[in-house]
Design an enzyme around this catalytic site. Sequence first.
Site, short mmCIF file in Angstrom:
data_model
loop_
_atom_site.label_atom_id
_atom_site.label_comp_id
_atom_site.label_asym_id
_atom_site.label_seq_id
_atom_site.Cartn_x
_atom_site.Cartn_y
_atom_site.Cartn_z
CB VAL A 2 -3.45 5.36 6.42
CG1 VAL A 2 -4.46 4.53 7.58
CG2 VAL A 2 -3.52 4.11 5.24
CB THR A 27 -16.61 7.15 5.03
OG1 THR A 27 -16.53 6.20 5.95
CG2 THR A 27 -17.79 8.22 5.42
CG HIS A 29 -8.61 4.42 11.02
ND1 HIS A 29 -9.58 4.27 10.07
CD2 HIS A 29 -9.33 4.32 12.07
CE1 HIS A 29 -10.94 4.22 10.60
NE2 HIS A 29 -10.71 4.40 11.86
NE ARG A 50 -3.79 0.29 1.97
CZ ARG A 50 -4.44 0.35 3.29
NH1 ARG A 50 -4.18 -0.63 4.24
NH2 ARG A 50 -5.03 1.59 3.46
C1 BV8 Z 1 -12.13 0.45 18.28
C2 BV8 Z 1 -6.53 0.57 9.15
C3 BV8 Z 1 -12.01 0.12 20.55
C4 BV8 Z 1 -5.78 1.31 8.22
C5 BV8 Z 1 -8.68 0.50 9.63
C6 BV8 Z 1 -19.18 -1.13 17.26
C7 BV8 Z 1 -20.20 -1.94 16.54
C8 BV8 Z 1 -19.59 -2.80 15.71
C9 BV8 Z 1 -18.20 -2.95 15.74
C10 BV8 Z 1 -17.38 -2.24 16.37
C11 BV8 Z 1 -17.93 -1.28 17.18
N1 BV8 Z 1 -16.80 -0.80 17.98
C12 BV8 Z 1 -15.55 -1.35 17.73
C13 BV8 Z 1 -16.07 -2.22 16.76
C14 BV8 Z 1 -14.95 -3.17 16.06
C15 BV8 Z 1 -14.35 -2.31 14.76
C16 BV8 Z 1 -15.50 -2.40 13.63
O1 BV8 Z 1 -15.76 -1.13 13.49
N2 BV8 Z 1 -15.69 -3.09 12.87
C17 BV8 Z 1 -16.49 -3.26 11.81
C18 BV8 Z 1 -15.71 -3.93 10.57
C19 BV8 Z 1 -17.69 -3.58 12.22
N3 BV8 Z 1 -13.64 -1.21 15.13
C20 BV8 Z 1 -12.66 -1.33 15.60
O2 BV8 Z 1 -11.85 -2.35 15.94
C21 BV8 Z 1 -11.84 0.20 15.90
N4 BV8 Z 1 -11.24 0.31 17.06
O3 BV8 Z 1 -13.43 0.46 18.16
O4 BV8 Z 1 -11.31 0.06 19.33
C22 BV8 Z 1 -10.88 -0.05 21.73
C23 BV8 Z 1 -11.16 0.54 23.02
C24 BV8 Z 1 -10.15 0.44 23.89
C25 BV8 Z 1 -9.02 -0.22 23.69
C26 BV8 Z 1 -8.58 -1.06 22.28
C27 BV8 Z 1 -9.56 -0.85 21.33
C28 BV8 Z 1 -10.67 0.62 14.92
C29 BV8 Z 1 -11.07 0.79 13.58
C30 BV8 Z 1 -9.95 1.23 12.43
C31 BV8 Z 1 -9.38 -0.10 12.00
N5 BV8 Z 1 -8.57 0.31 10.76
N6 BV8 Z 1 -7.81 0.89 8.83
C32 BV8 Z 1 -5.80 0.87 6.69
O5 BV8 Z 1 -5.42 -0.39 6.65
O6 BV8 Z 1 -6.51 1.60 6.07
S1 BV8 Z 1 -10.38 0.58 9.23
C33 BV8 Z 1 -10.60 0.84 7.43
O7 BV8 Z 1 -11.97 1.06 7.17
C34 BV8 Z 1 -9.99 2.09 6.73
O8 BV8 Z 1 -9.12 2.76 7.55
C35 BV8 Z 1 -10.96 2.67 6.25
O9 BV8 Z 1 -10.96 4.12 6.21
C36 BV8 Z 1 -12.13 2.60 7.12
C37 BV8 Z 1 -13.46 3.02 6.90
O10 BV8 Z 1 -13.96 2.43 5.48
P1 BV8 Z 1 -13.91 3.50 4.34
O11 BV8 Z 1 -13.05 4.53 4.56
O12 BV8 Z 1 -15.60 4.03 4.56
O13 BV8 Z 1 -14.04 2.76 3.06
P2 BV8 Z 1 -15.05 1.70 2.52
O14 BV8 Z 1 -14.32 0.97 1.16
O15 BV8 Z 1 -15.60 0.97 3.50
O16 BV8 Z 1 -16.15 2.69 1.81
C38 BV8 Z 1 -15.80 3.49 0.66
C39 BV8 Z 1 -16.88 4.58 0.44
O17 BV8 Z 1 -16.69 5.31 -0.37
C40 BV8 Z 1 -18.27 3.68 -0.03
O18 BV8 Z 1 -19.48 4.47 0.75
C41 BV8 Z 1 -18.30 4.12 -1.42
O19 BV8 Z 1 -19.67 4.18 -1.95
C42 BV8 Z 1 -17.37 5.28 -1.60
N7 BV8 Z 1 -16.65 5.68 -2.80
C43 BV8 Z 1 -16.16 4.63 -3.58
N8 BV8 Z 1 -15.46 5.43 -4.71
C44 BV8 Z 1 -16.21 6.74 -4.63
C45 BV8 Z 1 -16.79 6.97 -3.28
N9 BV8 Z 1 -17.60 8.11 -2.98
C46 BV8 Z 1 -17.18 9.17 -3.78
N10 BV8 Z 1 -16.23 9.25 -4.82
C47 BV8 Z 1 -15.91 8.08 -5.44
N11 BV8 Z 1 -15.10 7.99 -6.46
#
Ligand code: BV8
Length: 240
Positions: free
Chosen positions: A95, A179, A111, A58
């Site tokens: 990132v 997002t 992140h 990446r």
């Molecule tokens: C934490 C790392 C607690 C770097 C990332 C509550 C409910 C459910 C689950 C959880 C919850 N709380 C915590 C969780 C667990 C988990 C989580 O959320 N899981 C999900 C999958 C259910 N969360 C965590 O673990 C977080 N930590 O809560 O810690 C804690 C407390 C105390 C002590 C310890 C811990 C940490 C989350 C961060 C993880 N790291 N990235 C990397 O590799 O990049 S997350 C990863 O997803 C990326 O960073 C990314 O940015 C992020 C979000 O994704 P999006 O950016 O939205 O990207 P995606 O592909 O999903 O969507 C793209 C969008 O763009 C789409 O909508 C699309 O339509 C649109 N699009 C596409 N093309 C275009 C466009 N829009 C406009 N123009 C275009 N051309």
Amino acid sequence: MLPERIFILTGAGTSAESGLGTFRDEGGLWTQANLEDVASIDGYHRDPELVLDFYNMRRKNLAGAAPNAAHFALAALQDAWKAQGGAVFLCTQNVDDLHERAGAADVVHMHGELTKARCESCEAVFAWVEDLTVSTRCPACGVSGFVRPHIGWFGEMPFEMERIYEELALADMFVAIGTSGAVYPAAGFVTAARQAGARTLEINLAPSDTADAFDDARYGPATQAVPAWVEAMIAGEEED
Ligand code: BV8
């Protein structure tokens, strides 16, 4: 009345047209690799080489990417708002460093950052654009084998959460751009902003998982929808 303090949350869709791809779209990163294996703290402890190679790939992709019109438009909005005594707080889940390369200031990477590494022995964080291996030596303390990408993985607390919630409480407007609203705590920011009385807008290619939580929406590719919105804001056409 134009909003004085704007909180902008960006995701992978903002950088998609710079060629960096997204995570959950067709062909996205989480369709090629299992996020638990390559973007979680457990995956890193299980197989550090697999994770380091994923981020080495990446980091190489990023070296060949450039900011797009959405990044430049957001930097222009930040400058325009600052000039009139307002503020644009730019919080990104991404990132990459494309916001900074487009001229944005004070970007919060909740992140982490692909262009930085961190030593788990001395906790130093430093710029890093080379490949990382399991025996990379820390430039700060000289210890080998404890250097990791400065990335917030699944299961790890994201960075600068205190500052983020302070800014959410102060925001007059909250805008999520590119997002999916699939990852927490970022996906919950819109609710926190609404509770603080902010107006909310989603700018995305398609409705996100949290689309219902927003007052307004603009759909289309970020390189078109974001400059159009910024132009309207600067022209004062987005009065509340
Ligand atoms: C934490 C790392 C607690 C770097 C990332 C509550 C409910 C459910 C689950 C959880 C919850 N709380 C915590 C969780 C667990 C988990 C989580 O959320 N899981 C999900 C999958 C259910 N969360 C965590 O673990 C977080 N930590 O809560 O810690 C804690 C407390 C105390 C002590 C310890 C811990 C940490 C989350 C961060 C993880 N790291 N990235 C990397 O590799 O990049 S997350 C990863 O997803 C990326 O960073 C990314 O940015 C992020 C979000 O994704 P999006 O950016 O939205 O990207 P995606 O592909 O999903 O969507 C793209 C969008 O763009 C789409 O909508 C699309 O339509 C649109 N699009 C596409 N093309 C275009 C466009 N829009 C406009 N123009 C275009 N051309």
